[in-house]
Design a protein around this motif. Structure first.
Motif, short mmCIF file in Angstrom:
data_model
loop_
_atom_site.label_atom_id
_atom_site.label_comp_id
_atom_site.label_asym_id
_atom_site.label_seq_id
_atom_site.Cartn_x
_atom_site.Cartn_y
_atom_site.Cartn_z
N THR A 87 3.87 8.99 8.53
CA THR A 87 2.76 7.79 8.82
C THR A 87 2.09 7.93 7.39
O THR A 87 1.92 8.78 6.69
N VAL A 88 1.35 6.62 7.06
CA VAL A 88 0.73 6.69 5.74
C VAL A 88 -0.26 5.44 5.94
O VAL A 88 -0.02 4.46 6.75
N SER A 89 -1.53 5.62 5.45
CA SER A 89 -2.36 4.62 5.52
C SER A 89 -3.04 4.82 3.83
O SER A 89 -3.34 5.86 3.53
N ILE A 90 -3.69 3.59 3.51
CA ILE A 90 -4.87 3.60 2.38
C ILE A 90 -6.09 4.08 3.07
O ILE A 90 -6.59 3.23 3.76
N THR A 91 -6.70 5.15 2.44
CA THR A 91 -7.91 5.67 2.86
C THR A 91 -9.15 5.02 1.94
O THR A 91 -10.31 5.17 2.31
N ALA A 92 -8.84 4.65 0.74
CA ALA A 92 -9.83 3.96 -0.21
C ALA A 92 -9.08 3.47 -1.27
O ALA A 92 -7.88 3.69 -1.55
N PRO A 93 -9.55 2.26 -1.73
CA PRO A 93 -10.97 1.59 -1.42
C PRO A 93 -10.49 1.05 0.03
O PRO A 93 -9.85 1.07 0.36
N ALA A 94 -12.04 0.61 0.44
CA ALA A 94 -12.07 -0.04 1.78
C ALA A 94 -11.57 -1.47 1.64
O ALA A 94 -11.57 -2.07 0.44
N PHE A 105 -10.52 1.61 -10.53
CA PHE A 105 -10.81 2.17 -9.42
C PHE A 105 -9.69 3.08 -8.73
O PHE A 105 -8.68 3.00 -9.04
N ALA A 106 -9.99 4.13 -7.84
CA ALA A 106 -9.08 5.09 -7.22
C ALA A 106 -8.36 4.46 -5.97
O ALA A 106 -9.17 4.16 -4.97
N ILE A 107 -7.12 4.35 -5.97
CA ILE A 107 -6.46 4.14 -4.62
C ILE A 107 -5.95 5.38 -4.15
O ILE A 107 -5.32 6.18 -4.58
N THR A 108 -6.18 5.73 -2.63
CA THR A 108 -6.09 6.95 -2.28
C THR A 108 -5.45 6.74 -0.85
O THR A 108 -5.79 5.86 -0.01
N THR A 133 3.02 6.58 -8.74
CA THR A 133 3.52 7.49 -7.89
C THR A 133 2.75 9.00 -7.67
O THR A 133 2.55 9.33 -8.65
N ALA A 134 2.44 9.23 -6.63
CA ALA A 134 2.02 10.86 -6.50
C ALA A 134 2.83 11.65 -5.62
O ALA A 134 3.45 11.32 -4.68
N THR A 135 3.22 12.86 -6.24
CA THR A 135 4.11 13.63 -5.44
C THR A 135 3.42 14.87 -4.84
O THR A 135 4.30 15.52 -4.31
N ALA A 136 2.11 15.12 -4.92
CA ALA A 136 1.63 16.04 -4.10
C ALA A 136 0.11 15.52 -3.73
O ALA A 136 -0.22 14.60 -4.47
N SER A 137 -0.37 16.11 -2.57
CA SER A 137 -1.80 15.81 -2.16
C SER A 137 -2.88 16.28 -3.11
O SER A 137 -2.53 17.44 -3.87
N PRO A 138 -3.93 15.60 -3.20
CA PRO A 138 -4.26 14.24 -2.89
C PRO A 138 -3.33 13.21 -3.24
O PRO A 138 -3.27 13.04 -4.55
N TYR A 139 -3.05 12.24 -2.58
CA TYR A 139 -2.06 11.29 -2.95
C TYR A 139 -3.14 10.15 -3.39
O TYR A 139 -3.85 9.05 -2.79
N THR A 140 -3.24 10.02 -4.84
CA THR A 140 -4.19 9.12 -5.38
C THR A 140 -3.76 8.72 -6.76
O THR A 140 -3.05 9.23 -7.54
N TYR A 141 -4.16 7.30 -6.86
CA TYR A 141 -3.63 6.71 -8.39
C TYR A 141 -4.77 5.89 -8.85
O TYR A 141 -5.26 5.24 -8.11
N ASN A 142 -5.06 6.13 -10.03
CA ASN A 142 -6.12 5.71 -10.49
C ASN A 142 -5.76 4.25 -11.31
O ASN A 142 -5.13 4.25 -12.50
N TRP A 143 -6.24 2.92 -10.81
CA TRP A 143 -5.82 1.93 -11.46
C TRP A 143 -6.76 1.51 -12.47
O TRP A 143 -8.20 1.09 -12.05
N VAL A 173 -10.76 -6.97 -4.49
CA VAL A 173 -11.08 -8.10 -5.42
C VAL A 173 -11.72 -7.48 -6.72
O VAL A 173 -12.78 -6.57 -6.68
N SER A 174 -11.09 -7.99 -7.86
CA SER A 174 -11.92 -7.57 -9.16
C SER A 174 -12.49 -8.75 -9.69
O SER A 174 -11.90 -9.92 -9.71
N ASP A 175 -13.69 -8.79 -9.55
CA ASP A 175 -14.79 -9.84 -9.97
C ASP A 175 -15.47 -9.91 -11.12
O ASP A 175 -16.02 -8.93 -11.49
N THR A 176 -15.39 -11.10 -11.88
CA THR A 176 -16.07 -11.06 -12.91
C THR A 176 -17.77 -11.23 -12.47
O THR A 176 -18.01 -12.19 -11.98
N PRO A 177 -18.61 -10.33 -12.90
CA PRO A 177 -19.92 -10.23 -12.28
C PRO A 177 -20.67 -11.21 -12.93
O PRO A 177 -20.51 -11.87 -14.05
#
Length: 245
Positions: A87-94, A105-108, A133-143, A173-177
Motif C-alpha cells: 500500500t502507498v499514499s502521498i502524505t505531503a504535500p496536502a 517542496f518535499a514530496i513524502t 526514487t527513494a529506496t529507504a524510509s523516509p520515502y521523500t523527494y525534494n522537488w 499548484v506552483s503559483d506566481t505570487p
C-alpha cells in the motif's frame, strides 16, 4: 506464464501450453495443473486456461498433454507467485497545496509491504514523468525549481517480490505570487498622537489570477482586511510610539 512470474493477489493468471504430437498422432487434450490439482482441460489449441481469484502464495504449474493413442507427457514445472501488493499514499504535500513559484517542496510517501515482504523502492511521478526514487524510509523527494503551473503527483511503491502499487494522485499548484506595496503613509512619516493613520496598499496579481484580499499589519498584529480595491485601512486612536506596517 514465465517461470517465477509475480502477480498481484487476488490474481488472474492465463496459463498457456504448447503441445506437439509425434508424427501421425494428434493431441486429444491438455490438462493444466497446480501441484496435483487439476485446474482445467483444453481439447483444442490454443491450450490456455484462465486461473482466477488466485490467493497470495507460491504455486507450481504443469501441463499434461495426452495424444490420441493415450500417451501422456507432463511438462517441466514453472513457479508463479501471487503476491499481496504494498500500500502507498502521498502524505505531503496536502492535496491542492499552493506554493510560490519557482517552488521547492518535499514530496513524502507512506509505503507498507504485505507480511513477509519489504519495500524495495518508491518512485515519485509528476504525471508520467519520473521525478526521483527513494529506496529507504523516509520515502521523500525534494522537488526544486518548480515553474508556475498545476501538477498531478503520484507515488509508486515496489516490494521485494516486484509487485507495484500506485498511490492516488494529488494536485499541487506552483503559483506566481502577487506583488504588494504600501503607498501611504510614506516611510518614517510622523503623526500627532492619538493619531488616525490611513494605510493604503497597491496589490497586483499574476496573469490569470485575482487579488482575494489585502491584510494590514502592525508588526505581527492584524489591523484589518480589505477584499476589494482601493485597499485602504483607517487605523484610529494610535498611541504614541513607533510602528512597523
Amino acid at each position: 506464464p514465465a517461470n517465477n512470474a509475480v502477480f498481484s493477489a487476488p490474481a488472474t493468471i492465463a496459463i498457456t501450453a504448447s503441445a506437439t504430437p509425434a508424427s501421425g498422432n494428434t493431441i486429444s487434450k491438455v490438462d493444466l495443473y497446480q501441484g496435483s490439482t487439476l485446474l482445467g482441460t483444453k481439447t483444442s489449441s490454443p491450450y490456455t486456461y484462465s486461473w482466477t481469484s488466485v490467493a497470495a502464495g507460491t504455486y507450481s504449474l504443469t501441463a499434461k498433454a495426452t495424444d490420441n493413442k493415450g500417451s501422456a507427457t507432463t511438462s517441466s514445472a514453472v513457479t508463479v507467485i501471487s503476491n499481496t501488493p504494498p500500500t502507498v499514499s502521498i502524505t505531503a504535500p496536502a492535496n491542492n497545496a499552493v506554493f510560490n513559484a519557482p517552488a521547492t517542496f518535499a514530496i513524502t510517501a507512506s509505503a507498507t509491504p504485505a507480511s513477509g515482504n519489504t519495500i524495495a523502492k518508491v518512485d515519485f511521478y509528476n504525471g508520467s514523468t519520473l521525478l526521483g526514487t527513494a529506496t529507504a524510509s523516509p520515502y521523500t523527494y525534494n522537488w526544486t525549481g518548480v515553474a508556475a503551473g498545476s501538477y498531478s503527483l503520484t507515488a509508486k511503491a515496489t516490494d521485494s517480490k516486484g509487485s507495484v502499487t500506485t498511490s492516488s494522485a494529488i494536485t499541487v499548484v506552483s503559483d506566481t505570487p502577487p506583488t504588494v506595496s504600501i503607498t501611504a503613509p510614506a516611510n518614517n512619516v510622523v503623526f500627532t498622537a492619538p493619531a488616525t493613520i490611513a494605510i493604503t496598499a497597491t496589490a497586483t496579481a499574476a496573469s490569470g489570477n485575482t487579488i482575494s484580499k489585502v491584510d494590514f499589519y502592525n508588526g505581527s498584529t492584524l489591523l484589518g482586511t480589505k477584499t476589494a480595491s482601493p485597499y485602504t485601512y483607517s487605523w484610529t486612536s494610535v498611541a504614541a510610539g513607533t510602528y512597523t506596517l
